[in-house]
Design an enzyme around this catalytic site. Structure first.
Site, PDB file in Angstrom:
ATOM      1  N   GLU A 127     -40.286 -18.477 -52.109  1.00  0.00           N
ATOM      2  CA  GLU A 127     -40.469 -18.219 -53.504  1.00  0.00           C
ATOM      3  C   GLU A 127     -40.848 -16.700 -53.814  1.00  0.00           C
ATOM      4  O   GLU A 127     -40.783 -16.263 -55.060  1.00  0.00           O
ATOM      5  CB  GLU A 127     -41.383 -19.151 -54.205  1.00  0.00           C
ATOM      6  CG  GLU A 127     -42.754 -19.206 -53.623  1.00  0.00           C
ATOM      7  CD  GLU A 127     -42.947 -19.739 -52.154  1.00  0.00           C
ATOM      8  OE1 GLU A 127     -42.021 -19.785 -51.561  1.00  0.00           O
ATOM      9  OE2 GLU A 127     -44.072 -20.196 -52.148  1.00  0.00           O
ATOM     10  N   CYS A 156     -44.034 -23.575 -45.884  1.00  0.00           N
ATOM     11  CA  CYS A 156     -45.359 -23.028 -45.498  1.00  0.00           C
ATOM     12  C   CYS A 156     -46.241 -24.519 -45.048  1.00  0.00           C
ATOM     13  O   CYS A 156     -45.926 -25.050 -44.059  1.00  0.00           O
ATOM     14  CB  CYS A 156     -46.180 -22.118 -46.370  1.00  0.00           C
ATOM     15  SG  CYS A 156     -47.529 -21.422 -45.332  1.00  0.00           S
ATOM     16  N   HIS A 215     -42.136 -17.910 -47.170  1.00  0.00           N
ATOM     17  CA  HIS A 215     -42.315 -18.135 -48.540  1.00  0.00           C
ATOM     18  C   HIS A 215     -41.128 -17.592 -49.412  1.00  0.00           C
ATOM     19  O   HIS A 215     -41.027 -16.544 -49.658  1.00  0.00           O
ATOM     20  CB  HIS A 215     -43.458 -17.532 -49.169  1.00  0.00           C
ATOM     21  CG  HIS A 215     -44.833 -18.490 -48.904  1.00  0.00           C
ATOM     22  ND1 HIS A 215     -45.361 -19.493 -49.790  1.00  0.00           N
ATOM     23  CD2 HIS A 215     -45.685 -18.195 -48.093  1.00  0.00           C
ATOM     24  CE1 HIS A 215     -46.437 -19.912 -49.175  1.00  0.00           C
ATOM     25  NE2 HIS A 215     -46.581 -19.267 -48.160  1.00  0.00           N
TER      26      HIS A 215
END
Ligand code: XMP
Length: 524
Positions: A169, A79, A167
């Protein structure tokens, strides 16, 4: 030497999640603020740049010197990290007009890179950004795109530098775990030998070395963190460890005696201090939440200090600090605004003039539990819900009295025992990779709150005028945010019935359906 991934934090809300995902791969990682970059030793196998609320186009945007990293070590920009690498190395980043937030589908470019090995095409990814990379730096090539974002992933040719605008994660990125595994294991070459057993072995050895023949004092609370810290220290230094467990008179029903018994079974050297009367006296006449917390904190320090003075040769104070506390206290944004005085024993170390030892300071909560299990600590202790330092005093709204404590203890005991007895097949709230088996384990934290409200009821033919209690049950990962848990209706009906029938002084039961934010988990 432990292999390590370094995560540089630019202030994103989800940086901790990157750390958790890497640890789930059994790889050790550390999160550091971008402006406090540690020295890059040979144990660092790769670096990840996090997201950020900032825009690279702002004059005050976070800046970092990557000279020792980019092109030398594997590097992954996520990001803001992705945009920063584009902007800094000659690409272009522009405002995309509207924020791109939410789900998108990732199309993987032909002949894709090792970052996307085995990643299926068109999987869902999670976007959250206001800027877009409109031109890549020289020598970079696109490896993935979405319908709205042409440069959703790219790499720098001839080096191990990869970039993703989305993202990986967060849970909503379906192939996120595989992408992070490809980076950490495939590209950085980490073996994944950070296991609870290895952690125990190396921590015990280093505790022995640091502490030598000195003595250590530790405050036990019955909670997971202090218990695991105690067992680790006990393994390292045996009888040199002196544990103190203070009964503040505000604990749950039978908690002090039950937990003290378990500690003795584990061979820990524990002194139980019965100080209930003193805490109740300190709380007399206080109804304001902060005043109550402060009175409890002060009483605790006095009682603990007096007991600790009896251990004449102590040089260390051990604490159950865990990694989220460490990250929080040195985050890019600084320690978060004080909503409640949580760290009610904060003044203790200065007063006691002891050196601090924190064996769990590199672990996330679920890792503490895994280590606890590997140390052979009973599930009952390892799987316990978090419980606040000021205990039931902050679940009795207003002034605390012995009578109200008795009512709350009885209601709480019924609720907690019912949660344990109710079977279910849901993920465990504290370790999502395990199945829970009962409602207690599916919930992150539960308890009963005694409200300062009395209302009219009828029991038999008699009018009653009694207290109301609220049940609280939430799911969370770290207590920072939380959602109320959808308890089954028949379960709630039974608990309500049991409480009203069995607890004298209560004629009404409510269920708290507020999430955090805007509410908090505890009511005070
Ligand atoms: P809140 O109420 O702020 O709580 O949403 C978040 C988590 O912290 C626990 N908590 C405390 N823990 N001392 C503690 O050790 C405290 O003073 C304290 N206050 C809240 C709370 O139970 C929840 O897990």
């Amino acid at each position: 030497m432990t292999e390590k991934i370094l995560i540089l934090d630019f202030g994103s809300q989800v940086t901790q999640l990157i750390g958790r995902r890497v640890r789930e791969l059994n790889v050790y990682c550390e999160i550091h603020p971008f402006n406090k970059m540690p020295e890059i030793g040979p144990e660092v196998r790769g670096v990840i740049l996090s997201g950020s609320p900032a825009s690279v186009r702002d004059a005050a945007a976070p800046q970092i010197d990557l000279a020792g990293i980019k092109g030398r070590l594997p590097l992954l920009g996520i990001c803001y990290g992705a945009q920063y690498l584009a902007y800094k190395y000659g690409g272009a980043v522009e405002n995309s007009g509207s924020r791109e937030y939410g789900r998108a589908r990732l199309h993987i470019a032909q002949g894709a890179s090792p970052l996307f090995a085995g990643v299926k095409d068109n999987s869902q990814v999670w976007m959250s950004h206001g800027d877009t990379i409109t031109a890549l730096p020289e020598g970079a090539e696109v490896i993935g795109s979405t319908a709205d974002v042409a440069n959703a992933a790219y790499r720098f040719k001839g080096e191990q530098t990869y970039v993703v605008q989305f993202h990986p994660e967060v849970f909503h990125s379906e192939e996120g775990p595989r992408i992070l595994e490809n980076f950490v294991k495939g590209i950085c070459g980490c073996k994944g030998d950070w296991t609870p057993e290895n952690f125990i072995g190396s921590t015990v050895a280093s505790l022995r070395q640091t502490i030598g023949g000195d003595h250590v004092i530790l405050g036990l609370s019955g909670g997971v963190d202090s218990t695991v810290a105690a067992v680790l220290l006990h393994k390292a230094i045996g009888a040199q460890l002196h544990c103190i467990f203070v009964d503040n008179g505000l604990l749950r029903k039978n908690e002090f005696s039950d937990v003290l018994e378990s500690y003795k079974d584990m061979g820990l050297n524990v002194t139980g201090v019965d100080a209930g009367g003193r805490f109740l006296k300190a709380l007399e006449g206080l109804s304001e939440p902060e005043a109550k917390r402060k009175a409890i904190g002060k009483a605790f320090i006095e009682v603990f200090d007096a007991e600790a003075q009896k251990v004449t040769n102590a040089r260390y104070l051990a604490q159950g600090t865990i990694y989220p506390d460490v990250i929080e206290s040195c985050s890019v944004n600084g320690p978060s605004a004080k909503i409640k005085s949580h760290h009610n024993v904060g003044g203790l170390p200065e007063k006691m003039n002891l050196k601090i030892v924190e064996p769990l300071r590199s672990l996330f909560k679920d890792e503490v539990r895994r280590v606890g299990r590997a140390l052979g600590i009973k599930d009952e202790l390892v799987g316990r819900h978090p419980f606040p330092g000021p205990s039931l005093a902050i679940r009795i709204l207003g002034e605390v009295t012995a009578e109200k404590l008795e009512i709350l203890r009885n209601a709480d005991d019924i609720f907690i025992r019912s949660l344990r007895a109710c079977s279910c097949d849901l993920p465990s709230a504290s370790e999502p990779s395990r199945r829970a088996g009962n409602l207690y384990d599916a919930i992150w934290q539960a308890g009963v709150i005694l409200l300062p409200v009395r209302s009219v009821g009828v029991m038999g033919d008699e009018r009653t005028y009694e207290y109301t209690v609220a049940l609280r049950a939430v799911v969370s990962t770290d207590g920072m945010t939380a959602d109320w848990f959808p308890l089954p209706y028949d379960f709630m009906a039974k608990v309500s019935n049991d409480i009203i029938n069995k607890v004298r002084g209560v004629n009404r039961v409510c269920y708290d359906i507020s999430s955090k934010p805007p509410a908090t988990i505890e009511w005070e």
